[in-house]
Design an enzyme around this catalytic site. Structure first.
Site, PDB file in Angstrom:
ATOM      1  N   THR A 100     -41.661 116.319 -63.042  1.00  0.00           N
ATOM      2  CA  THR A 100     -42.470 117.559 -63.049  1.00  0.00           C
ATOM      3  C   THR A 100     -42.362 118.303 -61.723  1.00  0.00           C
ATOM      4  OG1 THR A 100     -44.048 116.866 -64.724  1.00  0.00           O
ATOM      5  CG2 THR A 100     -44.862 118.393 -63.063  1.00  0.00           C
ATOM      6  N   THR A 136     -48.786 121.004 -50.412  1.00  0.00           N
ATOM      7  CA  THR A 136     -49.786 120.116 -49.815  1.00  0.00           C
ATOM      8  C   THR A 136     -49.469 119.817 -48.349  1.00  0.00           C
ATOM      9  OG1 THR A 136     -50.586 117.832 -49.895  1.00  0.00           O
ATOM     10  CG2 THR A 136     -48.422 118.199 -50.804  1.00  0.00           C
ATOM     11  N   ASP A 137     -50.497 119.431 -47.600  1.00  0.00           N
ATOM     12  CA  ASP A 137     -50.267 119.018 -46.205  1.00  0.00           C
ATOM     13  C   ASP A 137     -49.563 117.659 -46.135  1.00  0.00           C
ATOM     14  OD1 ASP A 137     -52.397 117.422 -47.060  1.00  0.00           O
ATOM     15  OD2 ASP A 137     -53.744 117.952 -45.397  1.00  0.00           O
ATOM     16  N   GLU A 138     -49.548 116.919 -47.273  1.00  0.00           N
ATOM     17  CA  GLU A 138     -48.962 115.563 -47.235  1.00  0.00           C
ATOM     18  C   GLU A 138     -47.462 115.581 -46.958  1.00  0.00           C
ATOM     19  OE1 GLU A 138     -50.244 112.700 -50.028  1.00  0.00           O
ATOM     20  OE2 GLU A 138     -52.291 113.454 -50.060  1.00  0.00           O
ATOM     21  N   TYR A 149     -45.290 110.766 -54.173  1.00  0.00           N
ATOM     22  CA  TYR A 149     -45.917 112.071 -54.459  1.00  0.00           C
ATOM     23  C   TYR A 149     -45.494 113.103 -53.413  1.00  0.00           C
ATOM     24  CZ  TYR A 149     -49.417 115.759 -54.089  1.00  0.00           C
ATOM     25  OH  TYR A 149     -50.028 116.990 -53.950  1.00  0.00           O
ATOM     26  N   LYS A 176     -43.227 116.570 -53.695  1.00  0.00           N
ATOM     27  CA  LYS A 176     -43.734 117.900 -53.327  1.00  0.00           C
ATOM     28  C   LYS A 176     -42.829 118.515 -52.253  1.00  0.00           C
ATOM     29  CE  LYS A 176     -46.997 119.836 -54.509  1.00  0.00           C
ATOM     30  NZ  LYS A 176     -47.227 120.781 -55.634  1.00  0.00           N
ATOM     31  N   ASN A 223     -58.648 119.224 -51.354  1.00  0.00           N
ATOM     32  CA  ASN A 223     -59.691 120.030 -51.995  1.00  0.00           C
ATOM     33  C   ASN A 223     -60.760 119.121 -52.590  1.00  0.00           C
ATOM     34  OD1 ASN A 223     -58.219 123.032 -53.362  1.00  0.00           O
ATOM     35  ND2 ASN A 223     -57.461 121.855 -51.649  1.00  0.00           N
ATOM     36  N   LYS A 236     -59.880 110.746 -57.905  1.00  0.00           N
ATOM     37  CA  LYS A 236     -59.776 111.090 -56.489  1.00  0.00           C
ATOM     38  C   LYS A 236     -61.067 110.687 -55.778  1.00  0.00           C
ATOM     39  CE  LYS A 236     -55.836 113.104 -57.564  1.00  0.00           C
ATOM     40  NZ  LYS A 236     -55.648 114.451 -58.063  1.00  0.00           N
ATOM     41  N   ASP A 262     -55.773  97.963 -49.549  1.00  0.00           N
ATOM     42  CA  ASP A 262     -55.348  99.272 -49.041  1.00  0.00           C
ATOM     43  C   ASP A 262     -54.225  99.858 -49.890  1.00  0.00           C
ATOM     44  OD1 ASP A 262     -55.412 101.461 -47.415  1.00  0.00           O
ATOM     45  OD2 ASP A 262     -54.960 100.392 -45.552  1.00  0.00           O
TER      46      ASP A 262
HETATM   47  P1  NAD Z   1     -54.428 118.084 -61.232  1.00  0.00           P
HETATM   48  O1  NAD Z   1     -53.720 116.796 -61.372  1.00  0.00           O
HETATM   49  O2  NAD Z   1     -55.903 118.150 -61.350  1.00  0.00           O
HETATM   50  O3  NAD Z   1     -53.846 119.112 -62.324  1.00  0.00           O
HETATM   51  C1  NAD Z   1     -52.484 119.240 -62.592  1.00  0.00           C
HETATM   52  C2  NAD Z   1     -52.320 120.089 -63.838  1.00  0.00           C
HETATM   53  O4  NAD Z   1     -50.908 120.255 -64.085  1.00  0.00           O
HETATM   54  C3  NAD Z   1     -52.922 119.452 -65.094  1.00  0.00           C
HETATM   55  O5  NAD Z   1     -53.623 120.411 -65.849  1.00  0.00           O
HETATM   56  C4  NAD Z   1     -51.690 118.971 -65.861  1.00  0.00           C
HETATM   57  O6  NAD Z   1     -51.876 118.947 -67.270  1.00  0.00           O
HETATM   58  C5  NAD Z   1     -50.653 119.996 -65.435  1.00  0.00           C
HETATM   59  N1  NAD Z   1     -49.281 119.487 -65.558  1.00  0.00           N
HETATM   60  C6  NAD Z   1     -48.783 118.308 -65.069  1.00  0.00           C
HETATM   61  N2  NAD Z   1     -47.500 118.176 -65.396  1.00  0.00           N
HETATM   62  C7  NAD Z   1     -47.148 119.294 -66.089  1.00  0.00           C
HETATM   63  C8  NAD Z   1     -45.946 119.758 -66.674  1.00  0.00           C
HETATM   64  N3  NAD Z   1     -44.818 119.012 -66.641  1.00  0.00           N
HETATM   65  N4  NAD Z   1     -45.943 120.959 -67.279  1.00  0.00           N
HETATM   66  C9  NAD Z   1     -47.074 121.706 -67.346  1.00  0.00           C
HETATM   67  N5  NAD Z   1     -48.244 121.310 -66.818  1.00  0.00           N
HETATM   68  C10 NAD Z   1     -48.290 120.124 -66.184  1.00  0.00           C
HETATM   69  O7  NAD Z   1     -53.935 118.699 -59.864  1.00  0.00           O
HETATM   70  P2  NAD Z   1     -54.728 119.561 -58.763  1.00  0.00           P
HETATM   71  O8  NAD Z   1     -55.465 118.650 -57.877  1.00  0.00           O
HETATM   72  O9  NAD Z   1     -55.417 120.676 -59.438  1.00  0.00           O
HETATM   73  O10 NAD Z   1     -53.491 120.132 -57.926  1.00  0.00           O
HETATM   74  C11 NAD Z   1     -52.857 121.348 -58.274  1.00  0.00           C
HETATM   75  C12 NAD Z   1     -51.732 121.628 -57.303  1.00  0.00           C
HETATM   76  O11 NAD Z   1     -52.246 121.704 -55.975  1.00  0.00           O
HETATM   77  C13 NAD Z   1     -50.658 120.553 -57.265  1.00  0.00           C
HETATM   78  O12 NAD Z   1     -49.405 121.199 -57.125  1.00  0.00           O
HETATM   79  C14 NAD Z   1     -50.989 119.737 -56.030  1.00  0.00           C
HETATM   80  O13 NAD Z   1     -49.826 119.147 -55.489  1.00  0.00           O
HETATM   81  C15 NAD Z   1     -51.539 120.823 -55.128  1.00  0.00           C
HETATM   82  N6  NAD Z   1     -52.500 120.377 -54.116  1.00  0.00           N
HETATM   83  C16 NAD Z   1     -53.608 119.669 -54.487  1.00  0.00           C
HETATM   84  C17 NAD Z   1     -54.553 119.329 -53.523  1.00  0.00           C
HETATM   85  C18 NAD Z   1     -55.801 118.563 -53.891  1.00  0.00           C
HETATM   86  O14 NAD Z   1     -56.558 118.178 -52.989  1.00  0.00           O
HETATM   87  N7  NAD Z   1     -56.099 118.328 -55.162  1.00  0.00           N
HETATM   88  C19 NAD Z   1     -54.357 119.700 -52.182  1.00  0.00           C
HETATM   89  C20 NAD Z   1     -53.201 120.411 -51.838  1.00  0.00           C
HETATM   90  C21 NAD Z   1     -52.289 120.758 -52.818  1.00  0.00           C
HETATM   91  O1  DAU Z   2     -53.928 116.248 -48.665  1.00  0.00           O
HETATM   92  C1  DAU Z   2     -53.772 116.915 -49.880  1.00  0.00           C
HETATM   93  C2  DAU Z   2     -53.683 115.919 -51.002  1.00  0.00           C
HETATM   94  O2  DAU Z   2     -55.009 115.410 -51.194  1.00  0.00           O
HETATM   95  C3  DAU Z   2     -53.149 116.492 -52.305  1.00  0.00           C
HETATM   96  O3  DAU Z   2     -51.826 116.904 -52.109  1.00  0.00           O
HETATM   97  C4  DAU Z   2     -53.201 115.448 -53.434  1.00  0.00           C
HETATM   98  O4  DAU Z   2     -52.792 116.039 -54.654  1.00  0.00           O
HETATM   99  C5  DAU Z   2     -54.638 114.968 -53.551  1.00  0.00           C
HETATM  100  O5  DAU Z   2     -54.718 113.944 -54.530  1.00  0.00           O
HETATM  101  C6  DAU Z   2     -55.165 114.454 -52.212  1.00  0.00           C
HETATM  102  O6  DAU Z   2     -54.458 113.234 -51.836  1.00  0.00           O
HETATM  103  P1  DAU Z   2     -55.204 111.997 -51.137  1.00  0.00           P
HETATM  104  O7  DAU Z   2     -54.420 110.787 -51.387  1.00  0.00           O
HETATM  105  O8  DAU Z   2     -55.581 112.324 -49.741  1.00  0.00           O
HETATM  106  O9  DAU Z   2     -56.576 112.016 -52.021  1.00  0.00           O
HETATM  107  P2  DAU Z   2     -57.424 110.814 -52.656  1.00  0.00           P
HETATM  108  O10 DAU Z   2     -58.708 111.422 -53.129  1.00  0.00           O
HETATM  109  O11 DAU Z   2     -56.633 109.998 -53.610  1.00  0.00           O
HETATM  110  O12 DAU Z   2     -57.746 109.907 -51.390  1.00  0.00           O
HETATM  111  C7  DAU Z   2     -58.454 110.437 -50.279  1.00  0.00           C
HETATM  112  C8  DAU Z   2     -58.585 109.328 -49.252  1.00  0.00           C
HETATM  113  O13 DAU Z   2     -59.470 108.340 -49.773  1.00  0.00           O
HETATM  114  C9  DAU Z   2     -57.289 108.615 -48.963  1.00  0.00           C
HETATM  115  O14 DAU Z   2     -57.289 108.213 -47.598  1.00  0.00           O
HETATM  116  C10 DAU Z   2     -57.341 107.379 -49.853  1.00  0.00           C
HETATM  117  C11 DAU Z   2     -58.827 107.054 -49.885  1.00  0.00           C
HETATM  118  N1  DAU Z   2     -59.340 106.436 -51.129  1.00  0.00           N
HETATM  119  C12 DAU Z   2     -59.016 107.000 -52.316  1.00  0.00           C
HETATM  120  C13 DAU Z   2     -59.473 106.466 -53.512  1.00  0.00           C
HETATM  121  C14 DAU Z   2     -59.096 107.070 -54.839  1.00  0.00           C
HETATM  122  C15 DAU Z   2     -60.190 105.332 -51.057  1.00  0.00           C
HETATM  123  O15 DAU Z   2     -60.514 104.840 -49.957  1.00  0.00           O
HETATM  124  N2  DAU Z   2     -60.650 104.812 -52.234  1.00  0.00           N
HETATM  125  C16 DAU Z   2     -60.322 105.312 -53.443  1.00  0.00           C
HETATM  126  O16 DAU Z   2     -60.763 104.754 -54.483  1.00  0.00           O
END
Ligand code: NAD
Ligand code: DAU
Length: 336
Positions: free
Chosen positions: A98, A123-125, A150, A154, A180, A189, A273
């Site tokens: 994807t 993403t910042d990752e 991941y 990206k 976010n 998350k 971890d």
């Molecule tokens: P999410 O996982 O909540 O949603 C992803 C959406 O994409 C879902 O609705 C899913 O059905 C759709 N999708 C997945 N594969 C697909 C495909 N092949 N075709 C069409 N649709 C598809 O993700 P999110 O947290 O809303 O993140 C959205 C974007 O922002 C992503 O690109 C992610 O990398 C980026 N991002 C997220 C965060 C964060 O903290 N969540 C931070 C920085 C950047």
């Molecule tokens: O930084 C932006 C990214 O933030 C986005 O690009 C990703 O799509 C989004 O999923 C998010 O990634 P993280 O890995 O930072 O988010 P997550 O919520 O999975 O984890 C946040 C922090 O918390 C990370 O240090 C891992 C930790 N964690 C996470 C989970 C799910 C825990 O300690 N326990 C948990 O159960």
């Protein structure tokens, strides 16, 4: 504008659709989403009958579907992705498919159909990890150093987006955003997992020593940043988007949530971890502020309170999400 939103049934995409229809009621939105486990049309219930909104169920990897939708719009905002780091560690395949191949299909179709703008949500990752207890932050010149499947996928998509601008002149912009949080956040998350587990009386899993730092941004602030980029951004540019948190550890995030919800810290459980866990992220968004006049509005306490309130008021939304396949994922991830 006629916008194609990919991944609009996910967390940020759905928040963005609500935001855009409120702020730009004259614009039209087509939402293309495959409805994976993370996509949920309940997120869009309020707008499903809006005449300026339509939904197409389809995969961004499917050229035929993408080529049918693309001629109906002039601007793409590309959110669709596999987004959860832990799932990418379990199986990287859908991430490469994807995030890399799907993005390339969209870019190709955007070229053919003369898009005015292709905005890529990243993403910042992609920048890797920063050490704890330093002043260092990611900025527009930070070299890429992705460390999970991941973030590697990206990073691959970001490179492709830039290559289509340099090679073919596609009018692109990119934003690299921090973590976010807010309404409709999928409870795999950290923040929504913690809030919903607390309401359910379950333990809150914290990875490793809990001394990991993320830069937290309320999702509405991300939406205003994308708006500023679409309306004022310069073609070919990358914008960094981050929040107002000053280095807060995961453990302190959880303690803050427990304090707001009036619960004891006894329910924190330290678990295995994450492999290759990035220690710290921090974003320097001063360039975005200087160039576009954007800055985040919500401090962390306000954003968290709004988020907790939303989860309290929308139990049926997350209880549905947490049933079925979610249980299998939870067991495989947390071994319980
Ligand atoms: P999410 O996982 O909540 O949603 C992803 C959406 O994409 C879902 O609705 C899913 O059905 C759709 N999708 C997945 N594969 C697909 C495909 N092949 N075709 C069409 N649709 C598809 O993700 P999110 O947290 O809303 O993140 C959205 C974007 O922002 C992503 O690109 C992610 O990398 C980026 N991002 C997220 C965060 C964060 O903290 N969540 C931070 C920085 C950047
Ligand atoms: O930084 C932006 C990214 O933030 C986005 O690009 C990703 O799509 C989004 O999923 C998010 O990634 P993280 O890995 O930072 O988010 P997550 O919520 O999975 O984890 C946040 C922090 O918390 C990370 O240090 C891992 C930790 N964690 C996470 C989970 C799910 C825990 O300690 N326990 C948990 O159960």
């Amino acid at each position: 504008m006629k916008l194609l939103i990919t991944g609009g049934a996910g967390f940020i995409g759905a928040n963005f659709i609500h935001y855009w229809l409120r702020q730009h009621p004259e614009d039209q939105i087509v939402n293309l989403d495959a409805l994976t486990y993370a996509g949920n049309l309940e997120n869009l219930k309020i707008v499903e009958n809006n005449p300026n909104y339509s939904f197409v169920k389809g995969d961004i990897c499917d050229r035929e579907t993408v080529d049918q939708v693309m001629p109906t719009v002039d601007t793409v905002v590309h959110f669709a992705a596999e987004s959860h780091v832990d799932r990418s560690i379990q199986d990287a395949t859908p991430f490469v498919k994807t995030n890399v191949l799907g993005t390339q299909v969209l870019l190709e179709s955007a070229m053919k159909n003369g898009m005015k703008r292709f905005h890529h949500i990243s993403t910042d990752e992609v920048f890797g990890a920063l050490p704890l207890n330093t002043e260092n932050k990611f900025n527009e010149t930070t070299p890429y150093d992705p460390r999970s499947p991941y973030s590697a996928s990206k990073a691959g998509s970001d490179h492709l987006v830039r290559a289509y601008h340099t090679t073919y002149g596609l009018p692109i912009t990119i934003s690299n955003c921090s973590n976010n949080y807010g309404p409709y956040h999928f409870p795999e998350k950290l923040i929504p997992l913690a809030i919903t587990n607390i309401i359910e009386g379950k333990k809150v899993p914290v990875y490793g020593d809990g001394q990991y730092v993320r830069d937290w941004l309320f999702v509405e602030d991300h939406c205003t940043a994308i708006d500023a980029i679409l309306t004022k951004g310069q073609i070919g540019e990358t914008y960094l988007v981050g929040g107002l948190t000053d280095d807060i550890t995961n453990l302190d995030v959880i303690k803050k949530i427990l304090a707001i919800m009036g619960q004891s810290e006894n329910i924190i459980e330290f678990v295995k971890d994450r492999p290759g866990h990035d220690r710290r992220y921090a974003i320097d968004w001063t360039q975005t502020k200087e160039k576009l006049g954007w800055e985040p509005k919500y401090d962390f306490d306000t954003g968290l309170e709004k988020t907790i309130q939303w989860y309290k008021e929308n139990e049926s939304w997350w209880k549905d999400v947490k049933s079925g396949a979610y249980q299998e994922y939870y067991q495989s991830q947390y071994n319980q």
